[in-house]
Scaffold this active site. Structure first.
Site, PDB file in Angstrom:
ATOM      1  N   ASN A  62      23.066  18.148 -67.573  1.00 54.07           N
ATOM      2  CA  ASN A  62      24.493  17.920 -67.304  1.00 54.07           C
ATOM      3  C   ASN A  62      25.284  17.836 -68.597  1.00 54.07           C
ATOM      4  O   ASN A  62      24.816  17.285 -69.597  1.00 54.07           O
ATOM      5  CB  ASN A  62      24.715  16.687 -66.402  1.00 54.07           C
ATOM      6  N   GLU A  75      21.986  21.161 -62.578  1.00 58.16           N
ATOM      7  CA  GLU A  75      21.471  22.250 -61.729  1.00 58.16           C
ATOM      8  C   GLU A  75      22.295  23.509 -61.888  1.00 58.16           C
ATOM      9  O   GLU A  75      21.767  24.618 -61.999  1.00 58.16           O
ATOM     10  CB  GLU A  75      21.484  21.833 -60.247  1.00 58.16           C
ATOM     11  N   CYS A 112      24.154  17.230 -55.963  1.00 56.76           N
ATOM     12  CA  CYS A 112      25.463  17.089 -55.322  1.00 56.76           C
ATOM     13  C   CYS A 112      25.716  18.292 -54.410  1.00 56.76           C
ATOM     14  O   CYS A 112      25.008  19.305 -54.463  1.00 56.76           O
ATOM     15  CB  CYS A 112      26.563  16.971 -56.378  1.00 56.76           C
TER      16      CYS A 112
HETATM   17  N1  THU Z   1      24.982  15.193 -61.991  1.00 55.56           N
HETATM   18  C1  THU Z   1      24.145  16.252 -62.123  1.00 55.56           C
HETATM   19  O1  THU Z   1      23.917  16.755 -63.224  1.00 55.56           O
HETATM   20  N2  THU Z   1      23.582  16.744 -60.988  1.00 55.56           N
HETATM   21  C2  THU Z   1      23.836  16.287 -59.742  1.00 55.56           C
HETATM   22  O2  THU Z   1      23.387  16.884 -58.781  1.00 55.56           O
HETATM   23  C3  THU Z   1      24.625  15.083 -59.549  1.00 55.56           C
HETATM   24  C4  THU Z   1      25.313  14.569 -60.738  1.00 55.56           C
HETATM   25  C5  THU Z   1      25.612  14.675 -63.199  1.00 55.56           C
HETATM   26  C6  THU Z   1      27.093  14.881 -63.256  1.00 55.56           C
HETATM   27  C7  THU Z   1      27.512  13.789 -64.192  1.00 55.56           C
HETATM   28  O3  THU Z   1      27.375  14.265 -65.519  1.00 55.56           O
HETATM   29  C8  THU Z   1      26.500  12.694 -63.949  1.00 55.56           C
HETATM   30  O4  THU Z   1      25.411  13.291 -63.290  1.00 55.56           O
HETATM   31  C9  THU Z   1      27.021  11.537 -63.128  1.00 55.56           C
HETATM   32  O5  THU Z   1      27.556  11.960 -61.953  1.00 55.56           O
END
Ligand code: THU
Length: 157
Positions: A62, A75, A112
């Protein structure tokens, strides 16, 4: 009126050692990819690893931004990178792992909705079920296809 029900089956493992060799490698890559996270706001580090039909594994993490919506989940970072790097190959599986300050959560982090939709698209492009592996410290969940985490997928245009 008829009441309908959707049943979802998935596999739960107690450790990555219980996974088959390919899945174990992918899960390990997702854990390693957590270290590439840039998460100065949430401090939640997520790593993802996509397996391609040529055997290559593409990683992502992320990437946050001061303008919050400009950031991207692990992802999608991994999938878009994989799609751009190997446009003629298919994505055959994806794994993800997450944790606060890089410490893997006990219960698997779950993708998500937007990431599920993007998974659905690449699964549809490949024409084959794409397993999704969610990695936690003491639990690993494996879903056989994206439909299992995104029932009634939108794919109608
Ligand atoms: N995040 C992801 O990388 N993948 C997900 O499926 C859910 C959330 C990240 C986004 C943000 O940088 C952090 O997790 C907190 O939401």
């Amino acid at each position: 009126m008829t009441e309908k029900q959707i049943e979802i089956k998935f596999q739960e493992y107690g450790s990555i050692d219980e996974l088959n060799a390919e899945d174990r490698e992918l899960a390990g890559a997702a854990i390693e990819a957590m270290s590439g996270a840039y998460a100065p706001y949430s401090h939640f580090f997520v790593g993802a690893a996509v397996r391609m039909s040529n055997g290559q594994i593409v990683r992502g993490s992320n990437q946050e931004n001061a303008a919050f919506p400009s950031g991207l989940c692990a992802e999608r970072t991994a999938m878009f990178s994989a799609g751009a790097r190997y446009p003629d190959k298919d994505m055959t599986a994806i794994a993800l792992a997450g944790g606060v300050m890089g410490r893997l959560t006990d219960r698997p982090a779950t993708p998500c909705g937007a990431c599920r939709q993007v998974m659905a698209q690449y699964q549809s492009k490949s024409g084959k079920p794409m397993p999704v592996i969610m990695v936690g410290k003491s639990k690993i969940w494996k879903f056989a296809k994206v439909d299992d985490i995104l029932p009634l997928i939108f794919d109608s245009i």
